[in-house]
Design a protein around this motif. Structure first.
Motif, PDB file in Angstrom:
ATOM      1  N   SER A 108       4.222   0.677  -4.496  1.00  0.00           N
ATOM      2  CA  SER A 108       3.285   0.015  -3.413  1.00  0.00           C
ATOM      3  C   SER A 108       2.514  -1.390  -3.863  1.00  0.00           C
ATOM      4  O   SER A 108       2.374  -1.732  -5.229  1.00  0.00           O
ATOM      5  CB  SER A 108       2.035   0.775  -2.999  1.00  0.00           C
ATOM      6  OG  SER A 108       1.135   0.795  -4.044  1.00  0.00           O
ATOM      7  N   SER A 160      -0.160  -2.521  -3.523  1.00  0.00           N
ATOM      8  CA  SER A 160      -1.486  -2.512  -4.326  1.00  0.00           C
ATOM      9  C   SER A 160      -1.536  -1.902  -5.686  1.00  0.00           C
ATOM     10  O   SER A 160      -2.179  -2.284  -6.569  1.00  0.00           O
ATOM     11  CB  SER A 160      -2.494  -1.499  -3.455  1.00  0.00           C
ATOM     12  OG  SER A 160      -1.769  -0.138  -3.364  1.00  0.00           O
ATOM     13  N   GLN A 161      -0.542  -1.000  -5.970  1.00  0.00           N
ATOM     14  CA  GLN A 161      -0.365  -0.418  -7.384  1.00  0.00           C
ATOM     15  C   GLN A 161       0.264  -1.412  -8.276  1.00  0.00           C
ATOM     16  O   GLN A 161      -0.098  -1.613  -9.368  1.00  0.00           O
ATOM     17  CB  GLN A 161       0.710   0.541  -7.184  1.00  0.00           C
ATOM     18  CG  GLN A 161       1.299   1.572  -8.390  1.00  0.00           C
ATOM     19  CD  GLN A 161       2.238   2.526  -8.643  1.00  0.00           C
ATOM     20  OE1 GLN A 161       2.780   2.705  -7.286  1.00  0.00           O
ATOM     21  NE2 GLN A 161       2.417   3.197  -9.565  1.00  0.00           N
ATOM     22  N   ALA A 190      -0.227  -4.969  -7.745  1.00  0.00           N
ATOM     23  CA  ALA A 190      -1.236  -5.753  -7.901  1.00  0.00           C
ATOM     24  C   ALA A 190      -2.238  -5.196  -9.132  1.00  0.00           C
ATOM     25  O   ALA A 190      -2.603  -5.905  -9.695  1.00  0.00           O
ATOM     26  CB  ALA A 190      -2.063  -6.018  -6.748  1.00  0.00           C
ATOM     27  N   ALA A 191      -2.609  -3.952  -9.137  1.00  0.00           N
ATOM     28  CA  ALA A 191      -3.338  -3.287 -10.050  1.00  0.00           C
ATOM     29  C   ALA A 191      -2.761  -3.638 -11.475  1.00  0.00           C
ATOM     30  O   ALA A 191      -3.608  -3.746 -12.523  1.00  0.00           O
ATOM     31  CB  ALA A 191      -3.795  -1.872  -9.893  1.00  0.00           C
ATOM     32  N   ARG A 206      -0.325 -11.683  -4.278  1.00  0.00           N
ATOM     33  CA  ARG A 206       0.303 -10.553  -3.572  1.00  0.00           C
ATOM     34  C   ARG A 206       1.042 -11.305  -2.429  1.00  0.00           C
ATOM     35  O   ARG A 206       2.143 -10.598  -2.005  1.00  0.00           O
ATOM     36  CB  ARG A 206      -0.939  -9.905  -2.918  1.00  0.00           C
ATOM     37  CG  ARG A 206      -1.711  -9.008  -3.932  1.00  0.00           C
ATOM     38  CD  ARG A 206      -2.605  -8.219  -3.118  1.00  0.00           C
ATOM     39  NE  ARG A 206      -3.356  -7.325  -3.852  1.00  0.00           N
ATOM     40  CZ  ARG A 206      -4.008  -6.180  -3.492  1.00  0.00           C
ATOM     41  NH1 ARG A 206      -3.861  -5.598  -2.277  1.00  0.00           N
ATOM     42  NH2 ARG A 206      -4.396  -5.196  -4.314  1.00  0.00           N
TER      43      ARG A 206
END
Length: 333
Positions: free
Chosen positions: A147, A149-150, A152-153, A162
């Motif tokens: 994902s 978000s994954q 990006a983390a 992003r």
């Protein structure tokens, strides 16, 4: 005038439609072509593995250099059952290795032992990456299995990064820009070598290219060691995350300092800075209940290496047998 402008616009419409259509087709073809790339094949290998309980993580020093059958056979002799999954990927950095680890653990809940193969300062050098770095095998970060978000983390991306990531995921042409230039560079090298003595190569490319992976000087090597010695209380963010997740899952974690060539040993690992670094690294690992196996001196002659860093197939087999003994003896206790 207006009539002429309208005619021009009407003439441009079919061209725009054709252009957009071609762009879509090319992107679809490139998207399919990426399925043949090493990073994609590695993800598929992880997905299709059957009930592994021993996971390897690392870069090209482990990728294709783990004799899984030899490890399983040695373990069997000690009454231990290992089903090996090697997620190590050449030309990957700790953030990609973190993603591969996360993917493997998400797909296979039975993994009980994690082996991380490293050299030099792979575990402790700070993670730095931009979206433009996600090329070649580092395209793991663009793969839609993860994902936004994954990713990006893992890479510590903000909103601008992003947005860039979203564009690369939508346009395979953009994401694969470096792969295109790779073939251009190979053609350039081929043409420039005409009439010249052939350069030494192996299955991964020119032998001389891998010298660039070593520290540029003993002084630069000492400086990298000192960076960790100044703050010896943590790994880099990628491996802090990997080890934390592994510990929560109840895995046995093993760090392996990979076999090095005699020239690397002499130039770098014989230095006081490396001894100090290893003492501090081992102390940190022991605080986390992580075992450290120093295999850097397992092979004492150059004949066991195909270049400045990578083992031959013969050495990889011997390495796997010896490591299998180390792991299974601990696992049988």
């Amino acid at each position: 005038m207006n009539s002429s402008a309208r005619s021009t616009r009407h003439a441009l419409v079919p061209l725009l439609v054709v252009g957009v259509g071609l762009l879509i087709v090319v992107n679809l073809l490139i998207s399919v072509w990426t399925h043949s790339l090493p990073y994609y094949q590695k993800l598929e290998k992880i997905r299709n593995s059957h009930d592994p309980n021993l996971l390897f993580v690392g870069n090209s020093l482990l990728d294709g250099r783990v004799d899984e059958k030899a490890i399983a056979s040695v373990a069997h002799d000690h009454g231990v059952s290992y089903v090996v999954l090697n997620s190590a990927l050449g030309a990957s950095e700790p953030p990609e290795q973190r993603l591969l680890f996360q993917y493997a653990v998400a797909k296979h809940s039975g993994i009980r032992t994690l082996v991380v193969g490293v050299f030099d300062f792979q575990l402790t050098k700070p993670d730095h990456a931009s979206v433009s770095d996600l090329t070649g095998n580092r395209m793991i970060g663009i793969d839609r299995r993860f994902s936004a978000s994954q990713v990006a983390a893992v890479y510590n991306f903000g909103m601008p990064e992003r947005a860039e990531l979203a564009i690369l995921r939508a346009l395979p042409m953009a994401a694969n820009r470096a792969n295109t230039w790779k073939y251009v560079e190979l053609l350039r090298r081929s043409m420039s070598s005409l009439g010249m003595p052939s350069a030494a190569t192996n299955s991964m490319g020119r032998v001389a290219d891998f010298a660039a992976l070593e520290a540029r000087s003993p002084q630069a090597f000492d400086a990298k060691a000192q960076e960790f010695l100044n703050h010896p209380d943590h790994f880099n963010s990628s491996y802090e995350s990997v080890f934390t997740q592994a510990r929560k899952a109840g895995m046995n974690v093993v760090i392996v300092i990979m076999p090095m060539t005699p020239s690397h040993e002499e130039a770098f690992y014989s230095r006081p800075s490396w001894s100090q670094y290893m003492q501090s690294l081992t102390a940190l690992a022991n605080q986390r209940d992580i075992r450290v196996i120093d295999a850097s001196e397992w092979f004492c002659t150059q004949r066991y290496f195909v270049d400045h860093l990578h083992m031959t197939s013969e050495a990889a087999h011997e390495f796997s047998v010896r490591l299998g003994n180390e792991l299974s003896q601990a696992g049988s206790k």
